[in-house]
Design an enzyme around this catalytic site. Sequence first.
Site, PDB file in Angstrom:
ATOM      1  N   CYS A 134      52.101  61.887  77.278  1.00  0.00           N
ATOM      2  CA  CYS A 134      52.877  62.945  76.627  1.00  0.00           C
ATOM      3  C   CYS A 134      54.148  63.288  77.399  1.00  0.00           C
ATOM      4  CB  CYS A 134      52.021  64.189  76.447  1.00  0.00           C
ATOM      5  SG  CYS A 134      51.453  64.935  78.003  1.00  0.00           S
ATOM      6  N   CYS A 157      45.663  64.590  76.054  1.00  0.00           N
ATOM      7  CA  CYS A 157      45.914  63.231  75.552  1.00  0.00           C
ATOM      8  C   CYS A 157      44.615  62.448  75.439  1.00  0.00           C
ATOM      9  CB  CYS A 157      46.891  62.503  76.471  1.00  0.00           C
ATOM     10  SG  CYS A 157      48.599  63.098  76.308  1.00  0.00           S
ATOM     11  N   CYS A 220      16.719  48.720  56.924  1.00  0.00           N
ATOM     12  CA  CYS A 220      16.039  48.348  55.681  1.00  0.00           C
ATOM     13  C   CYS A 220      17.015  48.585  54.528  1.00  0.00           C
ATOM     14  CB  CYS A 220      14.773  49.188  55.494  1.00  0.00           C
ATOM     15  SG  CYS A 220      13.980  48.970  53.876  1.00  0.00           S
ATOM     16  N   CYS A 242       8.972  46.513  54.674  1.00  0.00           N
ATOM     17  CA  CYS A 242       9.090  47.790  55.373  1.00  0.00           C
ATOM     18  C   CYS A 242       7.936  48.700  54.955  1.00  0.00           C
ATOM     19  CB  CYS A 242      10.441  48.423  55.043  1.00  0.00           C
ATOM     20  SG  CYS A 242      10.747  50.024  55.831  1.00  0.00           S
ATOM     21  N   CYS A 302      40.581  22.645   8.984  1.00  0.00           N
ATOM     22  CA  CYS A 302      41.310  21.512   9.553  1.00  0.00           C
ATOM     23  C   CYS A 302      41.683  21.785  11.004  1.00  0.00           C
ATOM     24  CB  CYS A 302      42.558  21.247   8.728  1.00  0.00           C
ATOM     25  SG  CYS A 302      43.735  22.612   8.787  1.00  0.00           S
ATOM     26  N   CYS A 309      48.296  35.988  17.152  1.00  0.00           N
ATOM     27  CA  CYS A 309      49.660  36.305  17.571  1.00  0.00           C
ATOM     28  C   CYS A 309      50.692  35.600  16.699  1.00  0.00           C
ATOM     29  CB  CYS A 309      49.875  35.927  19.034  1.00  0.00           C
ATOM     30  SG  CYS A 309      49.920  34.142  19.343  1.00  0.00           S
ATOM     31  N   CYS A 314      47.526  22.745  17.616  1.00  0.00           N
ATOM     32  CA  CYS A 314      46.612  21.677  17.224  1.00  0.00           C
ATOM     33  C   CYS A 314      45.279  21.849  17.941  1.00  0.00           C
ATOM     34  CB  CYS A 314      47.227  20.322  17.565  1.00  0.00           C
ATOM     35  SG  CYS A 314      46.102  18.927  17.270  1.00  0.00           S
ATOM     36  N   CYS A 317      44.292  18.804  20.632  1.00  0.00           N
ATOM     37  CA  CYS A 317      44.824  18.733  21.996  1.00  0.00           C
ATOM     38  C   CYS A 317      45.321  20.070  22.530  1.00  0.00           C
ATOM     39  CB  CYS A 317      45.960  17.727  22.086  1.00  0.00           C
ATOM     40  SG  CYS A 317      47.425  18.222  21.165  1.00  0.00           S
TER      41      CYS A 317
END
Length: 538
Positions: A134, A157, A220, A242, A302, A309, A314, A317
């Site tokens: 200090c 301190c 435990c 236990c 299909c 959205c 496809c 893929c």
Amino acid sequence: MDDDYYLSCEEDEEEEQEEELEVVEDDYDKYCHAQHDENSSTKPELTCQIITNETLVAAQKEVLVKVMDFFTLKKSQARTLLIHYQWNVDKLLDVYGEKGKESLFKTAGLTVFARTSLPESRYSLRKKMACDICMDDDLQFYSMTRMDCGHCFCNNCWKEHFTVKINDGMSKRITCMAYKCNAICDEDVVKKLINPEVAEKFDRFLVESYVDDNKRVKWCPSTPHCGNAIRREEDGGGEVECSCGHQFCFSCLCESHSPCSCLMWKLWSKKCEEESATLNWITVHTKMCPKCSKPVHRSDGCNLMTCICGQHFCWLCGGATGVRHTWTSIDGHSCGKFQEDKAKELEIAKRDLERYTHYYHQYRSHTDSSKQEDKLRKSVREKAALVSKKTHVSVHKDMKWVTNGADLLFRSRKIISYTYVFAFYMFGRELFKGEMSDEEREMKKNLFEIQQQQLIGNIESLSKTLNEPFDGYSCGELNKMKHEVIGFGFVVDKLCKEMYECIENELLGPLLAGHNHKIAPYRSEGIEKAIEFGADMV
């Protein structure tokens, strides 16, 4: 005379039944003793002790006294040493033997010499002292404290330093404030400089360090916490019970899961928590929209998909497309080539899902059965008590055979449920990929499943017998049931032991060199029950 005749006949019948049952019980007892002797000679049984809040200080003191006497130290110094070496006296003594006392103490941050007192002459009483923390240079000698390491700072301190460390949970090994000084401050001095409530907290942390920093002692993990700790006399894992009734694995603190290894159980628990089956289904049966990445499921129609959205893509893929398509093409897109890798990925994901579903269903079925059989144990005890009170046949006064059978049923049912978790990882490709050929894996799997099915069959027979309303049985019916319970119990115990030996020696044994998959050993008498600290070890 007629009454005497019938009484004598009944007594003769009872004597014959008693002699016959004594032979069965003797054979069963001999088997149990032989198994116990065999286990004792090959694997010394590890003993466990329960340490309660009331005995925690005494358990810690037992270790402290050994170190205090050996090195001629006070309690605070011995505790500093032990906390550093995780309360392992053997390790501490090994370091002492290899490197000597000076190195032992220095590594632990322990400085052992008489603390230099601050001067108390008439001159020193008038002399002002300075604190390098200090920067106050107008301090009296009585407001300063020098630690064993020789560094001296003001009490304010020190107090602030200690209080911060304790409240931050770093109270067990508080080092000196001096730059690069790793010496541990004397706990007695610490307590003297801090407030009483902080000192109480500090003292509690020091006592609980015996559990928190000790590999051989663990709390435990019961919920709500019973307040007990379990001390294992030797290093290693295993399963323990236990006094609160909670059974757990000493290595990972999870519920008892033998014959699964800790890693297998950890992976399985995580897999179940994350509902991986649902995620796997989504992977197999849906495609991610290339725009918003939401999963889209196709029920029919299909291959041109439209996400909520508005994005078209496809199904074959997963690529983004325009809105127009014909029977032969999708506008702005072409994927007529067969993609081998994606087809294989889908097939693998589907197979993994089916495999997981099978093992999970079997695991849950036996787990649910074990819950019912835990209730059955209570019912069996109540029925056995009724039979013992009302029966006039001496051999049925002691109904331990039926209560022991119910306990064995509960234990073996839990074991068989965990065998499905073991099999899922043992014969899968997640843990032991590349360490077994397909032929070797299939051979081991067949060997294990034969033993598993034999055990299940006898467990079911034992369960069926114990579910009978024997509290209303005649003497002859009780005798028949006793034969069956002891017989099925004999076989179940034997098969459990053989299965564990197979897992340890033939399945996991060759793989343990590169993996930590040790399992808790099988015990015919059940999971080891810890005894109270201070009680005589048997």
